[in-house]
Design an enzyme around this catalytic site. Structure first.
Site, PDB file in Angstrom:
ATOM      1  N   SER A  10       0.610   9.934 -11.991  1.00  0.00           N
ATOM      2  CA  SER A  10      -0.643   9.353 -11.497  1.00  0.00           C
ATOM      3  C   SER A  10      -1.802  10.176 -12.040  1.00  0.00           C
ATOM      4  O   SER A  10      -1.624  11.343 -12.430  1.00  0.00           O
ATOM      5  CB  SER A  10      -0.661   9.436  -9.964  1.00  0.00           C
ATOM      6  OG  SER A  10      -1.923   9.086  -9.452  1.00  0.00           O
ATOM      7  N   TYR A  56       0.333  14.413  -1.828  1.00  0.00           N
ATOM      8  CA  TYR A  56       0.593  13.449  -2.924  1.00  0.00           C
ATOM      9  C   TYR A  56       0.276  14.122  -4.254  1.00  0.00           C
ATOM     10  O   TYR A  56       1.048  14.025  -5.207  1.00  0.00           O
ATOM     11  CB  TYR A  56      -0.242  12.192  -2.705  1.00  0.00           C
ATOM     12  CG  TYR A  56       0.007  11.076  -3.706  1.00  0.00           C
ATOM     13  CD1 TYR A  56       1.242  10.414  -3.760  1.00  0.00           C
ATOM     14  CD2 TYR A  56      -0.990  10.661  -4.594  1.00  0.00           C
ATOM     15  CE1 TYR A  56       1.472   9.386  -4.669  1.00  0.00           C
ATOM     16  CE2 TYR A  56      -0.775   9.627  -5.499  1.00  0.00           C
ATOM     17  CZ  TYR A  56       0.458   8.995  -5.535  1.00  0.00           C
ATOM     18  OH  TYR A  56       0.674   7.970  -6.439  1.00  0.00           O
TER      19      TYR A  56
HETATM   20  P1  NDP Z   1       4.653  -0.166  -4.708  1.00  0.00           P
HETATM   21  O1  NDP Z   1       4.567   0.268  -3.302  1.00  0.00           O
HETATM   22  O2  NDP Z   1       4.363  -1.593  -5.017  1.00  0.00           O
HETATM   23  O3  NDP Z   1       6.057   0.205  -5.326  1.00  0.00           O
HETATM   24  C1  NDP Z   1       6.759   1.362  -4.958  1.00  0.00           C
HETATM   25  C2  NDP Z   1       8.215   1.141  -5.308  1.00  0.00           C
HETATM   26  O4  NDP Z   1       8.934   2.336  -4.967  1.00  0.00           O
HETATM   27  C3  NDP Z   1       8.834  -0.010  -4.523  1.00  0.00           C
HETATM   28  O5  NDP Z   1       9.630  -0.775  -5.384  1.00  0.00           O
HETATM   29  C4  NDP Z   1       9.698   0.696  -3.480  1.00  0.00           C
HETATM   30  O6  NDP Z   1      10.870  -0.078  -3.196  1.00  0.00           O
HETATM   31  C5  NDP Z   1      10.093   1.948  -4.276  1.00  0.00           C
HETATM   32  N1  NDP Z   1      10.584   3.000  -3.376  1.00  0.00           N
HETATM   33  C6  NDP Z   1       9.918   3.647  -2.395  1.00  0.00           C
HETATM   34  N2  NDP Z   1      10.739   4.498  -1.776  1.00  0.00           N
HETATM   35  C7  NDP Z   1      11.953   4.383  -2.375  1.00  0.00           C
HETATM   36  C8  NDP Z   1      13.211   5.002  -2.189  1.00  0.00           C
HETATM   37  N3  NDP Z   1      13.416   5.925  -1.230  1.00  0.00           N
HETATM   38  N4  NDP Z   1      14.237   4.629  -2.983  1.00  0.00           N
HETATM   39  C9  NDP Z   1      14.062   3.696  -3.945  1.00  0.00           C
HETATM   40  N5  NDP Z   1      12.889   3.092  -4.182  1.00  0.00           N
HETATM   41  C10 NDP Z   1      11.845   3.433  -3.397  1.00  0.00           C
HETATM   42  O7  NDP Z   1       3.643   0.787  -5.503  1.00  0.00           O
HETATM   43  P2  NDP Z   1       3.331   0.972  -7.075  1.00  0.00           P
HETATM   44  O8  NDP Z   1       3.989  -0.052  -7.888  1.00  0.00           O
HETATM   45  O9  NDP Z   1       1.876   1.150  -7.161  1.00  0.00           O
HETATM   46  O10 NDP Z   1       3.994   2.402  -7.310  1.00  0.00           O
HETATM   47  C11 NDP Z   1       4.865   2.701  -8.382  1.00  0.00           C
HETATM   48  C12 NDP Z   1       4.585   4.115  -8.847  1.00  0.00           C
HETATM   49  O11 NDP Z   1       3.273   4.166  -9.392  1.00  0.00           O
HETATM   50  C13 NDP Z   1       4.645   5.179  -7.758  1.00  0.00           C
HETATM   51  O12 NDP Z   1       5.331   6.308  -8.243  1.00  0.00           O
HETATM   52  C14 NDP Z   1       3.179   5.514  -7.516  1.00  0.00           C
HETATM   53  O13 NDP Z   1       2.997   6.812  -7.031  1.00  0.00           O
HETATM   54  C15 NDP Z   1       2.606   5.308  -8.915  1.00  0.00           C
HETATM   55  N6  NDP Z   1       1.161   5.105  -8.963  1.00  0.00           N
HETATM   56  C16 NDP Z   1       0.574   4.016  -8.376  1.00  0.00           C
HETATM   57  C17 NDP Z   1      -0.799   3.866  -8.396  1.00  0.00           C
HETATM   58  C18 NDP Z   1      -1.496   2.746  -7.713  1.00  0.00           C
HETATM   59  O14 NDP Z   1      -2.747   2.791  -7.604  1.00  0.00           O
HETATM   60  N7  NDP Z   1      -0.812   1.699  -7.263  1.00  0.00           N
HETATM   61  C19 NDP Z   1      -1.655   4.849  -9.085  1.00  0.00           C
HETATM   62  C20 NDP Z   1      -0.934   5.917  -9.690  1.00  0.00           C
HETATM   63  C21 NDP Z   1       0.416   6.035  -9.626  1.00  0.00           C
HETATM   64  P3  NDP Z   1      11.571  -0.224  -1.757  1.00  0.00           P
HETATM   65  O15 NDP Z   1      10.496  -0.060  -0.724  1.00  0.00           O
HETATM   66  O16 NDP Z   1      12.169  -1.599  -1.814  1.00  0.00           O
HETATM   67  O17 NDP Z   1      12.597   0.858  -1.735  1.00  0.00           O
END
Ligand code: NDP
Length: 251
Positions: free
Chosen positions: A143, A156
């Protein structure tokens, strides 16, 4: 087809929503077979069906990446069923914001277990497979919060600074075995991530305000493009680090 990932096998964590889902779709549409991991099995099943209906190849593996055994089993299954495994996209993550003082420490554990340990477990499982085949690519979704810290995001920040440091160290170590490492640093992307803070009114209001000030924020597809760009480079090119921001985002 702007990118060519024909005959590649790509494993993606956090594929049930947001950036992971968009990346899985773009990889599949670029010709790759994809293995999808997340806890919400119904979501990844539906995504796998959608990819197969479009003529692609996908497997859904319900996985909690914070469980070392499940994380390792996911990577191994991707390799066994679709492999050899060409790429691992460590994307699963949670963002739970708020001041350090008075924080619910269970939220710290969750961020460290998913954003850091989950990424490490999957990487540890993939590396020997990739070393043996003499090639592979690990993409870690960090990020902008891995480059710049901010009040209210300290833990975070800790996880994402950790991902950045690990990625650079691993890039240098793995280069010897033909394994490439990329770290992707998105700014504000409209996904379910911000909703992780819905229970904390003050934090949720701060996120809403930031979004309003930014105007046009990024969409998950914008980050999927950056990831697939890195994957599609020829073997002599490593895209080591990509920072992608909304055009209006200054910090
Ligand atoms: P979402 O919340 O849409 O996606 C997060 C994903 O992580 C989901 O598919 C969720 O699936 C999965 N996840 C969470 N916990 C677990 C776990 N214990 N095991 C397996 N899967 C898990 O958010 P984003 O798409 O935005 O996030 C994706 C990445 O991008 C993250 O690492 C985030 O930190 C990063 N990011 C996002 C930004 C933003 O502004 N959106 C900015 C910068 C970085 P499920 O709940 O089904 O397990």
């Amino acid at each position: 087809m702007p990118w060519d990932l024909s005959d590649r096998a790509v494993a993606i964590t956090g594929a049930s929503s947001g950036i992971g889902e968009a990346t899985a779709l773009l990889c599949a549409r670029s010709g790759a077979s994809v293995a999808l991991a997340a806890r919400r099995g119904d979501r990844i099943d539906a995504l796998a069906e959608r990819i197969e209906a479009e003529g692609g190849r996908a497997i859904a593996v319900p996985t909690d990446v914070s469980d070392e055994g499940e994380a390792r089993a996911f990577v191994q299954r991707a390799h066994d069923e679709l492999g050899p495994l060409d790429a691992l996209i460590n994307n699963a993550g949670v963002m739970l914001l708020g001041p350090v003082e008075g924080a619910d420490t269970a939220q710290w554990r969750q961020m460290i277990e998913v954003n850091v340990l989950g990424l490490l477990y999957c990487t540890h499982a993939a590396l020997p497979l990739m070393r043996e085949q003499g090639s592979g690519h690990i993409v870690n979704v960090s990020s902008v919060a891995g480059r710049r810290a901010a009040s209210g995001a300290a833990v975070y920040n800790l996880t994402k600074f950790g991902v950045n440091g690990f990625s650079e160290g691993l890039r240098q170590e793995a280069a010897r075995s033909g394994v490439r490492v990329t770290v992707i640093e998105p700014g504000f992307v409209e996904t379910e991530l911000q909703g992780h803070n819905a229970g904390n009114e003050r934090v949720a209001a701060g996120i809403d305000k930031m979004k309003e000030q930014l105007g046009a924020v990024l969409q998950a597809d914008d980050i999927a493009e950056a990831i697939v760009y890195a994957l599609a480079q020829p073997p002599h090119v490593t895209v080591a680090e990509v920072l992608v921001l909304p055009a209006t985002q200054r910090t």
